[in-house]
Scaffold this motif. Structure first.
Motif, PDB file in Angstrom:
ATOM      1  N   VAL A   1      22.491  63.087  51.076  1.00  0.00           N
ATOM      2  CA  VAL A   1      22.861  64.164  51.998  1.00  0.00           C
ATOM      3  C   VAL A   1      21.635  64.399  52.884  1.00  0.00           C
ATOM      4  O   VAL A   1      20.594  64.856  52.400  1.00  0.00           O
ATOM      5  CB  VAL A   1      23.200  65.467  51.234  1.00  0.00           C
ATOM      6  N   VAL A   2      21.759  64.015  54.156  1.00  0.00           N
ATOM      7  CA  VAL A   2      20.608  64.194  55.051  1.00  0.00           C
ATOM      8  C   VAL A   2      20.657  65.622  55.602  1.00  0.00           C
ATOM      9  O   VAL A   2      21.417  65.932  56.516  1.00  0.00           O
ATOM     10  CB  VAL A   2      20.609  63.132  56.182  1.00  0.00           C
ATOM     11  N   ASP A   3      19.853  66.473  55.001  1.00  0.00           N
ATOM     12  CA  ASP A   3      19.873  67.897  55.361  1.00  0.00           C
ATOM     13  C   ASP A   3      19.435  68.085  56.812  1.00  0.00           C
ATOM     14  O   ASP A   3      18.512  67.431  57.278  1.00  0.00           O
ATOM     15  CB  ASP A   3      18.906  68.674  54.448  1.00  0.00           C
ATOM     16  N   LYS A   4      20.105  69.020  57.465  1.00  0.00           N
ATOM     17  CA  LYS A   4      19.848  69.300  58.878  1.00  0.00           C
ATOM     18  C   LYS A   4      18.365  69.634  59.120  1.00  0.00           C
ATOM     19  O   LYS A   4      17.775  69.254  60.129  1.00  0.00           O
ATOM     20  CB  LYS A   4      20.740  70.481  59.303  1.00  0.00           C
ATOM     21  N   ASP A   5      17.745  70.331  58.152  1.00  0.00           N
ATOM     22  CA  ASP A   5      16.336  70.767  58.312  1.00  0.00           C
ATOM     23  C   ASP A   5      15.398  69.600  58.645  1.00  0.00           C
ATOM     24  O   ASP A   5      14.403  69.784  59.334  1.00  0.00           O
ATOM     25  CB  ASP A   5      15.818  71.402  57.012  1.00  0.00           C
ATOM     26  N   ILE A   6      15.731  68.397  58.142  1.00  0.00           N
ATOM     27  CA  ILE A   6      14.803  67.261  58.279  1.00  0.00           C
ATOM     28  C   ILE A   6      14.619  66.885  59.753  1.00  0.00           C
ATOM     29  O   ILE A   6      13.651  66.226  60.109  1.00  0.00           O
ATOM     30  CB  ILE A   6      15.283  66.041  57.440  1.00  0.00           C
ATOM     31  N   GLU A   7      15.536  67.332  60.606  1.00  0.00           N
ATOM     32  CA  GLU A   7      15.422  66.966  62.028  1.00  0.00           C
ATOM     33  C   GLU A   7      14.118  67.485  62.647  1.00  0.00           C
ATOM     34  O   GLU A   7      13.715  67.037  63.704  1.00  0.00           O
ATOM     35  CB  GLU A   7      16.624  67.487  62.831  1.00  0.00           C
ATOM     36  N   MET A   8      13.453  68.451  61.971  1.00  0.00           N
ATOM     37  CA  MET A   8      12.186  68.982  62.506  1.00  0.00           C
ATOM     38  C   MET A   8      10.953  68.261  61.939  1.00  0.00           C
ATOM     39  O   MET A   8       9.828  68.610  62.269  1.00  0.00           O
ATOM     40  CB  MET A   8      12.063  70.487  62.195  1.00  0.00           C
TER      41      MET A   8
ATOM     42  N   GLU B   1      24.728  65.451  44.260  1.00  0.00           N
ATOM     43  CA  GLU B   1      24.342  65.060  45.616  1.00  0.00           C
ATOM     44  C   GLU B   1      22.837  64.879  45.645  1.00  0.00           C
ATOM     45  O   GLU B   1      22.114  65.664  45.049  1.00  0.00           O
ATOM     46  CB  GLU B   1      24.674  66.185  46.618  1.00  0.00           C
ATOM     47  N   LEU B   2      22.392  63.823  46.338  1.00  0.00           N
ATOM     48  CA  LEU B   2      20.952  63.614  46.500  1.00  0.00           C
ATOM     49  C   LEU B   2      20.553  64.186  47.857  1.00  0.00           C
ATOM     50  O   LEU B   2      21.127  63.823  48.885  1.00  0.00           O
ATOM     51  CB  LEU B   2      20.636  62.112  46.444  1.00  0.00           C
ATOM     52  N   HIS B   3      19.600  65.108  47.851  1.00  0.00           N
ATOM     53  CA  HIS B   3      19.155  65.748  49.097  1.00  0.00           C
ATOM     54  C   HIS B   3      17.770  65.257  49.494  1.00  0.00           C
ATOM     55  O   HIS B   3      17.057  64.658  48.691  1.00  0.00           O
ATOM     56  CB  HIS B   3      19.143  67.278  48.927  1.00  0.00           C
ATOM     57  N   MET B   4      17.376  65.556  50.746  1.00  0.00           N
ATOM     58  CA  MET B   4      16.068  65.130  51.240  1.00  0.00           C
ATOM     59  C   MET B   4      14.927  65.705  50.388  1.00  0.00           C
ATOM     60  O   MET B   4      13.884  65.104  50.251  1.00  0.00           O
ATOM     61  CB  MET B   4      15.872  65.557  52.714  1.00  0.00           C
ATOM     62  N   TYR B   5      15.171  66.887  49.818  1.00  0.00           N
ATOM     63  CA  TYR B   5      14.101  67.496  49.007  1.00  0.00           C
ATOM     64  C   TYR B   5      14.023  66.902  47.599  1.00  0.00           C
ATOM     65  O   TYR B   5      13.219  67.333  46.775  1.00  0.00           O
ATOM     66  CB  TYR B   5      14.238  69.031  48.949  1.00  0.00           C
ATOM     67  N   ASP B   6      14.893  65.908  47.318  1.00  0.00           N
ATOM     68  CA  ASP B   6      14.842  65.244  46.008  1.00  0.00           C
ATOM     69  C   ASP B   6      14.041  63.937  46.053  1.00  0.00           C
ATOM     70  O   ASP B   6      13.917  63.243  45.048  1.00  0.00           O
ATOM     71  CB  ASP B   6      16.264  64.919  45.521  1.00  0.00           C
ATOM     72  N   LEU B   7      13.507  63.592  47.234  1.00  0.00           N
ATOM     73  CA  LEU B   7      12.879  62.273  47.388  1.00  0.00           C
ATOM     74  C   LEU B   7      11.567  62.123  46.622  1.00  0.00           C
ATOM     75  O   LEU B   7      11.156  61.020  46.303  1.00  0.00           O
ATOM     76  CB  LEU B   7      12.633  61.966  48.875  1.00  0.00           C
TER      77      LEU B   7
ATOM     78  N   ASN C   1      11.768  71.507  39.041  1.00  0.00           N
ATOM     79  CA  ASN C   1      12.748  72.557  39.310  1.00  0.00           C
ATOM     80  C   ASN C   1      13.311  72.384  40.719  1.00  0.00           C
ATOM     81  O   ASN C   1      12.599  72.476  41.714  1.00  0.00           O
ATOM     82  CB  ASN C   1      12.062  73.917  39.164  1.00  0.00           C
ATOM     83  N   ARG C   2      14.632  72.149  40.780  1.00  0.00           N
ATOM     84  CA  ARG C   2      15.245  71.813  42.063  1.00  0.00           C
ATOM     85  C   ARG C   2      15.209  72.973  43.060  1.00  0.00           C
ATOM     86  O   ARG C   2      15.050  72.777  44.262  1.00  0.00           O
ATOM     87  CB  ARG C   2      16.692  71.387  41.818  1.00  0.00           C
ATOM     88  N   ASP C   3      15.354  74.199  42.542  1.00  0.00           N
ATOM     89  CA  ASP C   3      15.317  75.363  43.436  1.00  0.00           C
ATOM     90  C   ASP C   3      13.954  75.488  44.115  1.00  0.00           C
ATOM     91  O   ASP C   3      13.861  75.865  45.284  1.00  0.00           O
ATOM     92  CB  ASP C   3      15.612  76.656  42.658  1.00  0.00           C
ATOM     93  N   VAL C   4      12.903  75.164  43.376  1.00  0.00           N
ATOM     94  CA  VAL C   4      11.542  75.213  43.945  1.00  0.00           C
ATOM     95  C   VAL C   4      11.435  74.206  45.095  1.00  0.00           C
ATOM     96  O   VAL C   4      10.941  74.524  46.181  1.00  0.00           O
ATOM     97  CB  VAL C   4      10.474  74.913  42.848  1.00  0.00           C
ATOM     98  N   ARG C   5      11.955  72.995  44.845  1.00  0.00           N
ATOM     99  CA  ARG C   5      11.899  71.944  45.882  1.00  0.00           C
ATOM    100  C   ARG C   5      12.672  72.365  47.129  1.00  0.00           C
ATOM    101  O   ARG C   5      12.175  72.268  48.254  1.00  0.00           O
ATOM    102  CB  ARG C   5      12.504  70.631  45.345  1.00  0.00           C
ATOM    103  N   LYS C   6      13.888  72.826  46.915  1.00  0.00           N
ATOM    104  CA  LYS C   6      14.786  73.186  48.024  1.00  0.00           C
ATOM    105  C   LYS C   6      14.178  74.321  48.861  1.00  0.00           C
ATOM    106  O   LYS C   6      14.136  74.255  50.094  1.00  0.00           O
ATOM    107  CB  LYS C   6      16.145  73.618  47.442  1.00  0.00           C
ATOM    108  N   ASN C   7      13.679  75.309  48.174  1.00  0.00           N
ATOM    109  CA  ASN C   7      13.119  76.482  48.836  1.00  0.00           C
ATOM    110  C   ASN C   7      11.900  76.107  49.684  1.00  0.00           C
ATOM    111  O   ASN C   7      11.761  76.522  50.842  1.00  0.00           O
ATOM    112  CB  ASN C   7      12.751  77.505  47.744  1.00  0.00           C
ATOM    113  N   ALA C   8      11.004  75.279  49.110  1.00  0.00           N
ATOM    114  CA  ALA C   8       9.795  74.858  49.835  1.00  0.00           C
ATOM    115  C   ALA C   8      10.185  74.044  51.070  1.00  0.00           C
ATOM    116  O   ALA C   8       9.646  74.236  52.169  1.00  0.00           O
ATOM    117  CB  ALA C   8       8.894  74.041  48.923  1.00  0.00           C
ATOM    118  N   PHE C   9      11.144  73.141  50.891  1.00  0.00           N
ATOM    119  CA  PHE C   9      11.626  72.260  51.963  1.00  0.00           C
ATOM    120  C   PHE C   9      12.202  73.084  53.122  1.00  0.00           C
ATOM    121  O   PHE C   9      11.827  72.932  54.286  1.00  0.00           O
ATOM    122  CB  PHE C   9      12.682  71.321  51.367  1.00  0.00           C
TER     123      PHE C   9
END
Length: 596
Positions: free
Chosen positions: A499-506, A296-302, A207-215
């Motif tokens: 899509v390199v999400d801004k959050d990954i910078e942390m 779009e492929l996001h960091m939380y899809d890896l 579930n993509r929403d679960v991944r995105k939310n956790a990330f």
């Protein structure tokens, strides 16, 4: 096995035979007393280590004491691991811990005393035939000498030791004790705990929403501590710079590689060769996007699964049989040792109440190696079996071909033998597989290992190199600086499909390995060296096998880079990384074929 067995109920054929190490507790107690007495004798050499005869006798006694202490320690801890709740072996384990400290203290005068000799005298000792067995030890001392300080300065540095642990300790406290994550919704829409342990499980959700939310929740939580975490990491870099300067090394990176005599080129070549291969990772990202059917492929899809879960039930007996078949390219001798390991009580197979989790290979010189497993009947456990037996056979061949002092191989080499076995098992499974679903499952499993072990760890290694270089040139490592470096690396590594999400910078803020500096590159070099060996063995056959077995027999008799070079893998050149990347490319091609 639904109900966990008590240790006493585990059938004998599924237990390791620790009596091969000590027949019984009496034998252990006797050796313990003897070792305590031996340790007292070493003091008679203090102040006398100035000629070949005295040094040879001292080294022989040092080896004797060390081997006994190691045997006692290994046995007590392996007994303890059988059932961690058993107080008898808990106490035994603590007893050997104390003995190790005593032994190390008793022998601590040896190196500093030998280092007071002149360079010429040390060079003479290196070439003295009486000391042929200790040539590498003495060469090491001679090499370290320019970086050893006066007695007072060394005493001062030793006192700073506790202080220098502070960044790592503080990070551990923030990360493990104080950091609290908000709850997130799981696949069933229920509120669930987000922890370090569950984070990856959320990222593996379908579930993509679960991944995105956790990330987003994970990195928002780290973001709140960004100033503190940047100060902590910066303090760790400052500590590394302090030691490098105090010990007269040109940089923190060189200081950390010096012990294993690894040229800085090895580190830089890894990064350069991976940069050259980034188009392959970008191609894999394209494929991931296509398989996940996302715009779009996001960091939380890896970490999201690419194929339907393919359940493979593999019993322990089947796993052994498959592993034996898969190492056929390594020849008859290797197979014989592997079968001996399977049949002679090297392995503790299944989980039982109180048993230590995970898996490892361990042992003491002079007795066969041991392997602890917690075998489940699945693919992962079969790979763990061949991985740990790779370590075990490496130890077996090292111990049988080297003197005690030269048998111990370095961490830089350790992962090569285990990963090579995995590569051969994967090759065997892929060639044998006729089911496209199974094949795709195996290919994604292997491709993700390349992504996480080679690309991701190299990106970490590059981040460490950049932040140390910046600090060494006087740049202040603020959270803005660290986040920018980290974000830019992610963009460079993952390519345009991502899509390199801004959050990954942390993300830099949650990697514990950054407090064990310049360590992660060994994962990438080990995996690449193993993949390169596997390719040579499968392409060339016998000559490559002979070189590889020579590597396994070398133990730690020479420096890691030299041992690998003799076996046909020159880590000071980009060639082994390129060979590993050609394997990665063939995986991508096979996956592309299956998705047409």
């Amino acid at each position: 096995m639904s109900q966990l067995l008590k240790r006493s109920e585990v059938p004998v054929e599924h237990r390791w035979k620790l009596e091969d190490l000590f027949a019984d507790q009496q034998a252990w107690d006797k050796e313990y007393e003897e070792t305590k007495q031996l340790a007292k004798q070493i003091a008679k050499f203090e102040g006398k280590l100035n000629d070949a005869k005295a040094i040879k006798e001292c080294f022989e006694l040092e080896d004797d004491i060390s081997l006994h202490a190691e045997r006692l320690y290994v046995y007590a801890n392996m007994r303890h691991h059988e059932d961690m709740a058993d107080p008898t072996y808990q106490a035994l384990s603590e007893k050997t811990q104390k003995l190790s400290v005593e032994v190390n203290e008793a022998m601590s005068f040896i190196t500093p005393e030998i280092l007071t000799l002149s360079d010429n005298k040390l060079q003479e000792l290196v070439n003295d035939p009486q000391l042929a067995n200790y040539k590498k030890t003495l060469e090491d001392m001679l090499r370290q000498k320019p970086h050893i300080l006066s007695k007072q300065e060394e005493a001062l540095l030793a006192q700073v030791g506790n202080l220098s642990q502070a960044p790592s300790t503080i990070f551990g406290m923030i990360n493990n004790a104080d950091m609290k994550f908000p709850k997130v919704k799981n696949e069933n829409g229920e509120e669930a705990e987000l922890t370090h342990g569950t984070y990856i499980q959320f990222l593996e959700s379908r579930n993509r929403d679960v991944r995105k939310n956790a990330f987003e929740t994970m990195y928002a939580t780290y973001g709140k501590q960004r100033n503190t975490l940047a100060s902590t990491l910066s303090a760790n870099v400052t500590k590394n710079m302090f030691y490098a300067k105090a010990r007269k090394y040109p940089s923190a990176l060189e200081a950390s590689l010096y012990g294993d005599k690894i040229p800085v080129d090895v580190y830089n070549n890894l990064i350069a060769a991976i940069h050259e291969s980034l188009p392959l990772l970008h191609r894999y990202m394209d494929l991931r996007k296509k398989l996940l059917k996302v715009d779009e492929l996001h960091m939380y899809d890896l970490f999201a699964p690419l194929v339907e879960e393919f359940k493979m039930d593999i019993t322990y007996e089947e796993a052994k049989k498959t592993v034996i078949e898969s190492i056929a390219p390594l020849g008859e001798d290797y197979r014989r040792i592997l079968e001996e390991g399977f049949d002679s009580g090297w392995i503790d197979v299944y989980e039982n109440e109180g048993k230590r989790s995970g898996a490892y290979s361990w042992g003491a010189y002079g007795t066969h190696p041991y392997v602890l497993l917690n075998h489940k009947d699945n693919l992962n456990s079969m790979f763990t079996l061949t991985h740990e037996m790779g370590h075990a056979i490496h130890s077996y061949l090292s111990d049988n071909n080297q003197e005690y002092r030269n048998a111990q191989y370095t961490i830089f080499l350790a992962e090569v033998a285990s990963t090579l076995n995995e590569a051969l098992l994967m090759d065997f499974m892929l060639k044998k597989s006729t089911d496209p679903k199974q094949k795709m499952y195996l290919l994604t499993y292997y491709a993700d290992q390349f992504r996480t072990t080679v690309f991701r760890q190299t990106m970490f290694a590059e981040f460490e190199k950049i932040i140390h270089e910046k600090a060494e040139s006087g740049v202040s490592l603020t959270h803005q600086e660290l986040s920018k470096i980290y974000y830019d690396l992610n963009v460079q590594y993952h390519g345009k499909s991502m899509v390199v999400d801004k959050d990954i910078e942390m993300e830099w803020a949650r990697i514990p390995h950054f407090y064990n500096s310049f360590y992660v590159f060994k994962y990438a070099t080990g995996f690449s060296a193993a993949t390169s060996f596997a390719k040579q063995i499968l392409d060339e056959g016998a000559p490559a096998v002979d070189r590889y077995l020579g590597f396994l027999k070398s133990g730690g008799s020479d420096y890691s880079i030299e041992i690998l070079k003799r076996a046909g893998v020159d880590m000071s050149s980009p060639e082994p990384i390129r060979q590993a990347m050609s394997v990665f490319e063939s995986l991508i091609e096979q996956m592309e074929q299956l998705t047409k």
